[in-house]
Motif scaffolding. Structure first.
Motif, PDB file in Angstrom:
ATOM      1  N   PRO A  85       0.828  -1.219   0.000  1.00  0.00           N
ATOM      2  CA  PRO A  85       0.000   0.000   0.000  1.00  0.00           C
ATOM      3  C   PRO A  85       0.856   1.260   0.000  1.00  0.00           C
ATOM      4  O   PRO A  85       2.064   1.225   0.242  1.00  0.00           O
ATOM      5  CB  PRO A  85      -0.806  -0.140   1.302  1.00  0.00           C
ATOM      6  N   HIS A  86       0.180   2.366  -0.295  1.00  0.00           N
ATOM      7  CA  HIS A  86       0.767   3.704  -0.212  1.00  0.00           C
ATOM      8  C   HIS A  86       1.928   3.887  -1.191  1.00  0.00           C
ATOM      9  O   HIS A  86       2.947   4.493  -0.853  1.00  0.00           O
ATOM     10  CB  HIS A  86       1.223   4.026   1.210  1.00  0.00           C
ATOM     11  N   VAL A  87       1.803   3.355  -2.381  1.00  0.00           N
ATOM     12  CA  VAL A  87       2.762   3.632  -3.445  1.00  0.00           C
ATOM     13  C   VAL A  87       1.976   4.159  -4.637  1.00  0.00           C
ATOM     14  O   VAL A  87       0.832   3.757  -4.855  1.00  0.00           O
ATOM     15  CB  VAL A  87       3.580   2.385  -3.837  1.00  0.00           C
ATOM     16  N   PRO A  88       2.558   5.068  -5.413  1.00  0.00           N
ATOM     17  CA  PRO A  88       1.814   5.677  -6.531  1.00  0.00           C
ATOM     18  C   PRO A  88       1.808   4.805  -7.784  1.00  0.00           C
ATOM     19  O   PRO A  88       1.984   5.313  -8.894  1.00  0.00           O
ATOM     20  CB  PRO A  88       2.585   6.981  -6.749  1.00  0.00           C
ATOM     21  N   PHE A  89       1.638   3.511  -7.608  1.00  0.00           N
ATOM     22  CA  PHE A  89       1.637   2.609  -8.742  1.00  0.00           C
ATOM     23  C   PHE A  89       0.442   1.656  -8.617  1.00  0.00           C
ATOM     24  O   PHE A  89      -0.148   1.522  -7.548  1.00  0.00           O
ATOM     25  CB  PHE A  89       2.939   1.796  -8.811  1.00  0.00           C
TER      26      PHE A  89
END
Length: 811
Positions: free
Chosen positions: A400-404
């Motif tokens: 979680p919390h990745v821009p992908f």
């Protein structure tokens, strides 16, 4: 011969026509499938020669031939990747090496090569499927070239003797086998039905055997496939006729079907077989064994107990290796001429979730620019699981919390794409963990990680800590003196963060700004190129630009205000006039007879002048008090007593004018006074007529008005000061004094005496580059006069002073 030849040509023509129809139908199905799925499919027969044309792949993918090499056009294939190749000159996909469908796909009905076409700049991935068509290149093969059969002559008619059929590595019609037995009088061939477990291949006894007539029978079993042209395989059957045992062992069932989970431990019971023999004694005792035609794989995986008929696991059972096993079991009695019974045990292996998903990064496009658009492909990931059904169904997820995000592209392929905007200054890199989890119970998972670096772009301009800086520099500085150091911060990286400084050129009066100051391009240090003169330039205001080395470059400006502080470098200058005066002898004490006028080009205390009368040497030696004195701050020469005849007719006064700088600078003025009789000095009489009754009253009225005016101005100044102090206290604390200190100047000075006085005012031009010239208002506090002067001042109403001192400078 001609008839047979014509028939053969007709059959060949009919076969060619059918083959053309099948090819046309395949092409139509392929076109329909491509229209629905957006995937390119080709077809190639196995065993095609090197260089065989497969398809114009570059044209079909919409790629220009000229961009294949610059964009790094390449093929990637799961498994063997050298079977097909692309000619980068003409974009044609061709056969590179021998393709053996049986080696590639085994007995699978469908056999395709899944290709990934990857081009860079920008990254694109295309999926191409090449179907490998089967040709009839494998003949039927029997387990052995000869099989020995033992048969008692007492066996009844219609007795059945199972045979092991042939196998063909091809598929479809090429693997459809038909059997024929060489002509004989004793046996007919029982051919298998469509259900291979229901009716197997075997010999059926049609004529009683007679060992005395024939001890051995030699038969040939031929298997023919359905290919064009057809291929055959043979096995020699040697039937030995035995004499003795009348009854052979008989199993409960001819076919047993059992299910066995994979990974079953050694010793696991598969099935317990039971056969019976109607004979007695040794002829009725049965020994269980595997048939001689059984495959080595079955022998390595299972074991049969010869006495109990129990089949047990003795090797590794893997569903992914084989989904089922066919075990041929014989029951042989112990008669002198042993007889045997046969059965088939089919073991179906049940899949368990014993294989973790496997992930592989096929292509990476790193680092990624922070201004990359949403949807940019960063990596291509392939996932696979050897299990079947839900155990082999894999789903992927990201930390979680990745821009992908992950996008499923084709079957078990995922693309890692950009899902939200990047900012390298906030997060310079991301650790991305991809988790693949299958649908088994319990599920198995595998992880793969990749470190995604964010490449910098020049999206931040250099920024100063504050938009304005104030610097105080004393005049007459040395050329090249360091004034201050400016610093701008750029959060970008490398060249995008390398800041250079420069002056924003403009005119200062008649001269260019660069003749006054310079700034070091790399360090931001500001230097004064020449001595500054407070009397010429009180405020030098200019802008410094900070610009990075990015493409395109970004920049910002800061305003620098350099206040030139005054030094006491100008001596008082005397103004013309008042050098010689006629003074009537009838004047009394306190009358102004002359005035010395002087100015100082400096400012503040350095321009605050005081006047002092230097007594003649004779008066100083006699201790007598002279008839004249000078006002300490007014420069007015007045009488200290009534003049008499003893006073010399010509008085020569030497007045010392001194400023309050450190050190003090002085100038001297000589005043010549001529004492004349009243009738000969109308000017003196008209200025201050001796004995005039209204003169003291007039002077008193003037002093009263002067005191009222001074009180009003002082009240206004005190009110202004209180308001300014209140605003300063409410403002946030500024930086300290010295180079680079911020804020507005507010200088408050109190003298030792605590009395107010007003100095002579002057207007000066302040060069700030913006707005009209400014004026400073200054109030100076005088020094305490000596006791002799204090006596005379108390008698003169014009010397009254307000007991407060204040200095305020307005910029």
């Amino acid at each position: 011969m001609r008839t047979k030849h014509c028939r053969r040509e007709m059959e060949f023509s009919r076969g060619s026509h059918q083959e053309s129809r099948r090819l046309l139908l395949s092409l139509l199905l392929l076109a329909a499938w491509e229209a629905g799925n957006g995937q390119i499919r080709y077809s190639v027969p196995e065993e095609a020669k090197h260089g065989t044309f497969v398809g114009r792949i570059a044209q079909d993918l919409g790629l220009e031939l000229a961009e294949l090499v610059p964009r790094l056009f390449r093929l990637a294939s799961k498994g063997r990747g050298d079977l097909l190749e692309v000619n980068l000159q003409n974009g044609i996909l061709f056969v590179n090496s021998r393709i053996d469908r049986e080696e590639l796909c085994g007995r699978s009905a469908e056999c395709s090569l899944h290709l990934e076409v990857i081009v860079d700049r920008p990254l694109q991935v295309f999926h191409v499927e090449v179907e490998v068509r089967d040709i009839n290149d494998n003949p039927p093969v029997f387990p052995a070239t000869q099989k020995n059969l033992f048969m008692a002559e007492s066996r009844p008619l219609d007795s059945r003797f199972p045979l092991e059929g042939a196998s063909d590595a091809d598929i479809g019609e090429n693997a459809q086998l038909t059997y024929r037995l060489s002509p004989n009088d004793y046996f007919s061939l029982e051919k298998p039905s469509e259900d291979k477990w229901a009716k197997r291949l075997g010999l059926v006894l049609r004529k009683p055997l007679d060992r005395e007539e024939s001890l051995e029978l030699h038969l040939t079993l031929t298997a023919t496939d359905g290919g064009k042209p057809e291929l055959t395989g043979t096995v020699q059957l040697l039937v030995e006729v035995l004499d003795a045992n009348d009854n052979a062992p008989v199993f409960d069932k001819a076919l047993y079907t059992v299910k066995l989970p994979e990974n079953a431990p050694n010793g696991t019971l598969v099935i317990k077989l039971n056969a019976s023999d109607l004979d007695e004694g040794a002829n009725g005792d049965i020994i269980y064994s595997f048939s001689t035609d059984i495959s080595p794989t079955v022998k390595s995986r299972f074991h049969v107990d010869p006495n109990t008929g129990e089949i047990m696991v003795k090797g590794y059972i893997d569903f992914e290796e084989s989904k089922s096993y066919e075990i041929l079991v014989e029951g042989i009695d112990k008669g002198q001429l042993p007889l045997s019974g046969h059965c088939t045990v089919v073991v179906e292996v049940e899949d368990t979730n014993d294989n973790m998903p496997v992930m592989e990064f096929k292509s990476l496009s790193l680092p990624i620019r922070e201004d990359a658009p949403l949807g940019t492909v960063i990596a291509l990931i392939s996932v696979s699981d050897s299990d079947s059904g839900v155990n082999g169904k894999v789903t992927c997820s990201l930390t979680p919390h990745v821009p992908f995000r992950l996008v499923s592209t084709f079957k078990n392929y995922y693309s890692l794409v950009l899902d939200s905007a990047l900012d390298r200054e906030s997060v310079p890199s991301y650790g991305v963990v991809v988790t693949a989890r299958d649908g088994g119970s319990p599920p198995l998972s595998a992880t793969a990680s990749v470190w995604v670096e964010v490449a910098d772009v020049n999206d931040n301009a250099p920024a100063f800590a504050q938009p304005e800086h104030m610097v105080f520099v004393r005049e007459n500085n040395a050329p090249g003196r360091h004034i201050c150091t400016l610093s701008a911060r750029d959060p970008d990286a490398q060249e995008n963060a390398r800041v250079s400084y420069s002056l924003v050129e403009r005119r200062v009066g008649e001269r260019a700004l660069s003749s006054y100051v310079s700034v070091h391009a790399e360090s931001g240090r500001v230097f004064a190129l020449q001595p500054l003169d407070h009397e010429e330039l009180e405020l030098l205001q200019f802008q410094v630009s900070a610009r990075d080395a990015g493409v395109p470059p970004l920049g910002s400006n800061v305003t620098l205000q350099v206040f030139v502080l005054d030094e006491n470098d100008n001596a008082p200058a005397l103004l013309p006039g008042g050098a010689g005066e006629l003074v009537p002898r009838s004047l009394g004490a306190g009358h102004v007879v002359a005035k010395v006028r002087a100015v100082d080009a400096d400012s503040g205390y350095n321009a605050w002048l005081s006047y002092e009368l230097l007594q003649p040497a004779a008066a100083a030696a006699g201790g007598a008090r002279g008839p004249f004195r000078v006002g300490l701050y007014t420069g007015e020469i007045s009488t200290t007593r009534a003049l008499d005849e003893a006073d010399a007719p010509r008085q020569r006064l030497l007045v010392l004018v001194k400023d309050h700088g450190e050190p003090a600078l002085t100038a001297t003025a000589t005043v010549l006074l001529s004492l004349v009789e009243s009738g000969l000095a109308p000017r003196a009489s008209s200025r201050a007529p001796v004995g005039a009754a209204g003169a003291p009253t007039a002077l008193l009225d003037v002093n009263v008005y002067l005191i009222v005016a001074i009180c009003a101005v002082s009240s206004l100044l005190v009110l202004t000061l209180l308001l300014y102090v209140a605003l300063r206290c409410a403002a946030p604390p500024g930086e300290g004094e010295g180079a680079g200190a911020a804020g507005k100047p507010a200088l408050v000075c109190a003298s030792a005496v605590g009395s107010w006085s007003c100095s002579q005012q002057r207007r000066q031009r302040v060069c700030s580059g913006e707005g009209p010239p400014k004026t400073d208002l200054m109030a100076f506090s005088p020094s305490v006069p000596d006791s002799r002067d204090r006596e005379n001042q108390e008698s003169s109403s014009g010397d009254s002073l307000l007991k407060v001192s204040l200095l305020i400078s307005f910029a």
